[in-house]
Design an enzyme around this catalytic site. Structure first.
Site, PDB file in Angstrom:
ATOM      1  N   LYS A 183      32.209  41.206  48.204  1.00  0.00           N
ATOM      2  CA  LYS A 183      31.980  41.246  49.570  1.00  0.00           C
ATOM      3  C   LYS A 183      30.468  41.308  49.954  1.00  0.00           C
ATOM      4  O   LYS A 183      29.696  42.206  49.438  1.00  0.00           O
ATOM      5  CB  LYS A 183      32.625  42.334  50.280  1.00  0.00           C
ATOM      6  CG  LYS A 183      32.844  41.991  51.716  1.00  0.00           C
ATOM      7  CD  LYS A 183      33.748  43.208  52.407  1.00  0.00           C
ATOM      8  CE  LYS A 183      33.831  43.368  53.978  1.00  0.00           C
ATOM      9  NZ  LYS A 183      34.618  44.178  54.385  1.00  0.00           N
ATOM     10  N   SER A 227      38.253  42.560  57.675  1.00  0.00           N
ATOM     11  CA  SER A 227      36.854  41.843  57.559  1.00  0.00           C
ATOM     12  C   SER A 227      36.648  41.103  56.405  1.00  0.00           C
ATOM     13  O   SER A 227      35.827  40.190  55.986  1.00  0.00           O
ATOM     14  CB  SER A 227      35.856  42.491  57.998  1.00  0.00           C
ATOM     15  OG  SER A 227      35.568  43.789  56.970  1.00  0.00           O
ATOM     16  N   SER A 265      40.457  46.562  56.422  1.00  0.00           N
ATOM     17  CA  SER A 265      39.591  45.476  56.128  1.00  0.00           C
ATOM     18  C   SER A 265      40.037  44.876  54.622  1.00  0.00           C
ATOM     19  O   SER A 265      39.622  43.660  54.345  1.00  0.00           O
ATOM     20  CB  SER A 265      38.035  45.475  56.480  1.00  0.00           C
ATOM     21  OG  SER A 265      37.860  45.186  57.498  1.00  0.00           O
TER      22      SER A 265
END
Lengths: 483, 483
Positions: B74, B149, B173
């Protein structure tokens, strides 16, 4: 400009509280492994954490916490379980745009600092926080809002600080100065900071207000910043107090604000008003865990605490009858151990202390030991050396002459006190030569007697080139006048 | 081929790591223009790292348990010399000078990073639509969101661009995008995985965790990244979990509670769709069939989680994101003063959702509002912690849906932030109390898209959670509960 008067009109009383920031002398910074030292080359002592790079995290320097607790205990504070907090505000040298500090749960609270004259100043708290970097504004007016550009050096960012907040207990300029001196002595004694005001490792802000004498109200205060020496602190407080009195006298009142002390101009100028101050939005620092010192840790700190300046002064005070200033000086110079040793070795305490105060004001006195000092003082009190000779010998002892041995130094100079019959002959001759002075010594009031004793002693010293023992002269003069 | 099979093939020399990486890079090349899982594909560095793995194998050295496994990271985790953006314009082009601890650990385990994945800007969102670099699409249905997210990391695994990926979970997330993309997603116990190098959103809530297609792969990746890290003060001082050896121990006698408030029960949160509730009940039945004891339990404060979260997370974010001020790195929009430069930079650099949360958090921490907002949210956290603790006295784990619905249409919830926020209602409690939780795929919804169910446990109950997750996975793929 006209200088202000040195003291307030007696119907006004000064109220001062001091906030002192002290840099802790740890090897590394508060939250990272960067070296904690001064460097002339900007941004060479930095890492992701102290520059606040995204993703970096702080790790608490345990030594800094220990130093802070040591200071707290030296100030008689209670050590509490504490947490770090974030104080949020934007400023380019505050790398994270928040300062990691302590807010409602400081490590040290509720202590006191006793000044040399016995006055006690309350300590509200002594909390741990990080220092910011340093910004230099270039061009324009040299301030952040009008500079052409600004340069930031983060070497100082993250240096551990303790902020010591006093209660508003200080009532005179002298006490304010004494507070700072005493605090500095303590910091040096417990070895947590080099406490140099001129170099910024000890920074003093003063909260100043005045009130009618006899009242116990606390009126609007102003916080004075940019005070760079103890002398400057005294001047700044005096100026500010006068300014407040003048305002009140003219039917006005000071505004609560931060003011900048201008040492050169000898005045303070208005800074940020507290009304439009930032809201710092304090909250607990989630990246650090609470500090919970155990009672064992605190006991360890207490056990390793050196004797503090106040106790060291008391120790000398109990053993001597010299004036307080003498003891203050000797302890300040760190010569109290030397003095105590000489006293233990049998030397006259008052003589030891006054001799040190007067004649050992040198940077390096390591060649003087308690034993050699005791021997010197005993030679002096035993009449082997005059006061003048003893002074000279001590100077040479400190310089390491003849291995610092007072006997060897005295012998090398051929110093020996005059025999007493030789001295008596001289005294008799002087009495004959100066009948007027003698009659004033014998029959005058105390003042005359004292003056004439000085006269005769001076004459003897002149005649003997200082070899006579002043005390023996006084004794002889006394005997002769009595009988 | 699972990551574990790939690793064992690479370790035995049966497959070359370079081939494995090339195969995945080719897939990225072919399809990521449509999916937009990656902000940056690090093809050259990946081939180099893979070649090093092959060289280690050839030299007879241990290439690590995840040798040659392609992994996506990420884009809010720092990677040395590789742009790390948080999908924000404000960090565009910034290359960290250091690696996040997890990045180092996956590399040490032999895994090969293929790229940095898209996210909602600064991890604020539940759909990966709040990215400055455009939304990521759900590989299972490109008209749908992948969740957020960590939508890029979820999509990368779902599209076979990488075998494994790392996400971060502040309020769901990892788990919610795992549910939307039919993957296993784990949020470990707070402190079980180092946050060093993770660009903070809500520091007291953030936790890094794995995405994978299977529970066993998830366990292997968590083993690789977990364990104490001295660079993160909130890291728990204990070795990495041993999870892979306990996976097959089953759920015989394990006590599982259906958490009424989050599972469509009376008095609980609204908006959990019927198909999701149905799958959750089937998951409970499957666990019961496998030998677990299933009971219904209640944690009344669980319904307060969403409100508490939307005070705590934005408050911490408002402080964490202050450092993006244009002074040291990333975007700078010049202006005539430092203050104006900071404002202009932040105005241009942050997207609307980030600005909304900074304002929300700033307000919640403001003087005069702290007690009513942030302070109250902290009380809710404490209350939730107590209530969950008492439930865990009765049961080992809790079962709830992961998200109220299956993956929704792109653009469906962007108009009203509240419709987006409620997505996290089931996942938020674990972040607020720092407990671990996993999302495991369990059947599909009425629209044919995957449904995830969530297992929650007390702090450090990861081994138990993985045991139960393995049983759920077996049931979901087996003939049993999925009709």
């Amino acid at each position: 400009m006209t200088m202000h008067e040195p003291s307030l009109p007696k119907e006004w009383e000064l109220v001062v509280g001091l906030e002192v920031h002290v840099e802790l002398a740890t090897k590394t910074k508060l939250f990272c492994g960067c070296e904690n030292k001064f460097s002339h080359i900007p941004n060479t002592l930095i890492c992701p954490t102290c520059v606040g790079l995204p993703g970096s995290l702080p790790v608490m320097n345990e030594k800094a916490v220990e130093f802070a607790m040591r200071l707290g205990r030296a100030l008689g504070c209670e050590i509490h379980p504490s947490v770090m907090a974030r104080k949020n505000y934007f400023y380019p040298d505050m790398a994270k745009d928040f300062q990691t500090t302590q807010y409602d749960q400081p490590t040290n609270a509720d202590g006191q600092l006793a000044l040399a004259d016995g006055t006690v100043v309350g300590i509200e708290r002594a909390h741990i926080e990080e220092d910011a970097g340093k910004t230099t504004h270039v061009g324009g007016g040299g301030r952040i809002n009008d500079a052409t550009y600004s340069l930031v050096d983060y070497n100082r960012a993250g240096v551990p600080l303790v902020e010591i907040v006093s209660r508003p207990d200080i009532r005179t300029v002298e006490h304010a100065k004494a507070y700072v001196s005493e605090l500095r002595d303590i910091l040096l004694a417990i070895e947590v900071s080099d406490a140099k005001m001129e170099e910024g490792s000890m920074r003093v802000d003063a909260n100043v207000s005045v009130r009618p004498t006899g009242s116990d109200e606390l009126r609007t205060r102003c916080e004075l910043k940019n005070i760079n020496s103890v002398r400057s602190l005294g001047r700044a407080i005096e100026y500010e107090a006068r300014r407040h009195v003048d305002l009140y006298t003219n039917g006005e009142a000071p505004r609560q604000e931060t003011r900048h002390w201008d040492e050169e101009g000898g005045r303070s100028t208005a800074g940020r008003s507290k009304e439009d101050a930032d809201d710092y939005r304090y909250f607990q620092e989630p990246d650090l865990v609470p500090l919970a010192p155990t009672s064992e840790q605190i006991a360890e700190i207490d056990a390793s605490m050196p004797v503090l300046p106040a106790a060291r002064r008391a120790r000398l005070g109990e053993r001597s009858s010299v004036a307080d200033e003498v003891i203050v000086t000797v302890v300040e110079r760190g010569q109290d151990g030397l003095a105590l040793g000489a006293i233990e070795a049998g030397a006259d305490a008052d003589k030891v202390l006054t001799r040190i105060q007067n004649d050992l004001a040198v940077d390096d006195w390591s060649a003087v030991t308690s034993e050699s000092l005791a021997m010197l003082i005993q030679m002096e009190t035993g009449g082997e050396l005059t006061a003048t000779q003893a002074k000279q010998v001590l100077g040479e002892m400190a310089a390491g002459e003849h291995g610092g041995d007072p006997k060897a130094i005295a012998a090398a100079h051929g110093f020996e006190a005059m025999e007493s019959d030789e001295l008596e002959t001289l005294v008799d001759q002087l009495i004959v030569d100066h009948p007027d002075e003698w009659s004033r010594f014998v029959g005058g009031d105390d003042g005359d007697r004292k003056k004439m004793q000085g006269f005769f002693t001076g004459q003897i010293m002149k005649a003997t080139k200082g070899q006579a023992d002043g005390r023996a002269v006084a004794q002889l003069l006394g005997q002769k006048s009595a009988g | 081929m699972s990551a574990l099979d790939l690793a064992s093939a690479v370790r035995s020399g049966e497959r070359s790591a370079v081939d494995v990486i090339d195969e995945h890079l080719a897939r990225i090349e072919a399809r990521d223009s449509e999916i937009n899982a990656f902000n940056l594909v690090t093809a050259d560095a990946a081939r180099e790292a893979a070649a090093a793995v092959d060289a280690a194998v050839a030299a007879g050295k241990d290439p690590g348990p995840l040798a040659g496994v392609p992994i996506a990271i990420k884009d809010n985790m720092c990677t040395t010399g590789v742009a790390t953006t948080c999908s924000s314009k404000i960090l565009e082009g910034w290359e960290p000078p250091y690696d996040a601890t997890v990045v180092q650990r996956v590399a040490a385990a032999g895994a090969v990073m293929v790229g940095k994945t898209n996210l909602d800007e600064f991890a604020m969102g539940s759909s990966t639509e709040n990215s400055a670099f455009g939304p990521t699409k759900n590989p299972l249905d490109t008209s749908r969101v992948p969740g957020g997210s960590s939508g890029g990391s979820a999509a990368a695994v779902a599209a076979d661009f990488a075998s494994l990926s790392l996400g971060s979970d502040t309020g769901g997330s990892i788990r919610q995008p795992a549910a939307f993309c039919g993957l296993v997603g784990m949020k470990p116990t707070y402190g079980a995985v180092s946050r060093y190098g993770l660009i903070a959103f809500g520091s007291s809530l953030d936790q890094i965790g794995p995405f994978s297609k299977t529970v066993a792969e998830s366990a292997a990746l968590l083993e690789a990244i977990g364990g104490h890290d001295p660079l993160d003060s909130t890291s728990i001082d204990q070795p990495a979990f041993d999870l892979t050896s306990v996976l097959d121990r089953g759920v015989e006698g394990m006590r599982i509670g259906i958490l009424r408030e989050l599972s469509g029960g009376e008095g609980g949160v609204e908006g959990v769709s019927a198909d999701v509730i149905a799958r959750t009940n089937e998951a409970a039945a499957a666990l019961e069939k496998a030998g677990a004891i299933v009971v219904e339990v209640s944690v009344p404060s669980a319904t307060l989680g969403l409100s508490a979260y939307y005070l705590v997370a934005p408050a911490e974010a408002s402080s964490n994101l202050s450092r993006f001020d244009g002074v040291r790195y990333g975007l700078r929009v010049d202006a005539s003063t430092t203050g104006e430069m900071m404002t202009a930079t932040r105005t241009a650099g942050f997207g609307p959702e980030v600005k909304r949360r900074i304002m929300l958090g700033t307000y919640a921490l403001s003087a005069g509002y702290y007690d009513a907002f942030y302070g109250k949210a902290l009380k809710v956290r404490t209350m939730m912690l107590q209530e969950f603790a008492s439930v865990y006295a009765e049961v080992d784990l809790l079962l709830t849906p992961t998200a109220p619905t299956t993956a929704f249409q792109l653009g469906d919830r962007t108009a009203n932030p509240m419709t987006m926020y409620v997505n996290d209602v089931c996942t938020i409690p674990s972040n607020l109390i720092g407990h671990p939780a996993i999302s495991v795929p369990f059947g599909v919804g009425d629209d044919g898209l995957p449904v995830g169910v969530q297992l929650l446990g007390p702090a450090l109950s990861e081994p138990t959670i993985y045991q139960a997750a393995t049983a759920l996975e077996a049931a979901a793929s087996g003939e049993g509960s999925l009709s």
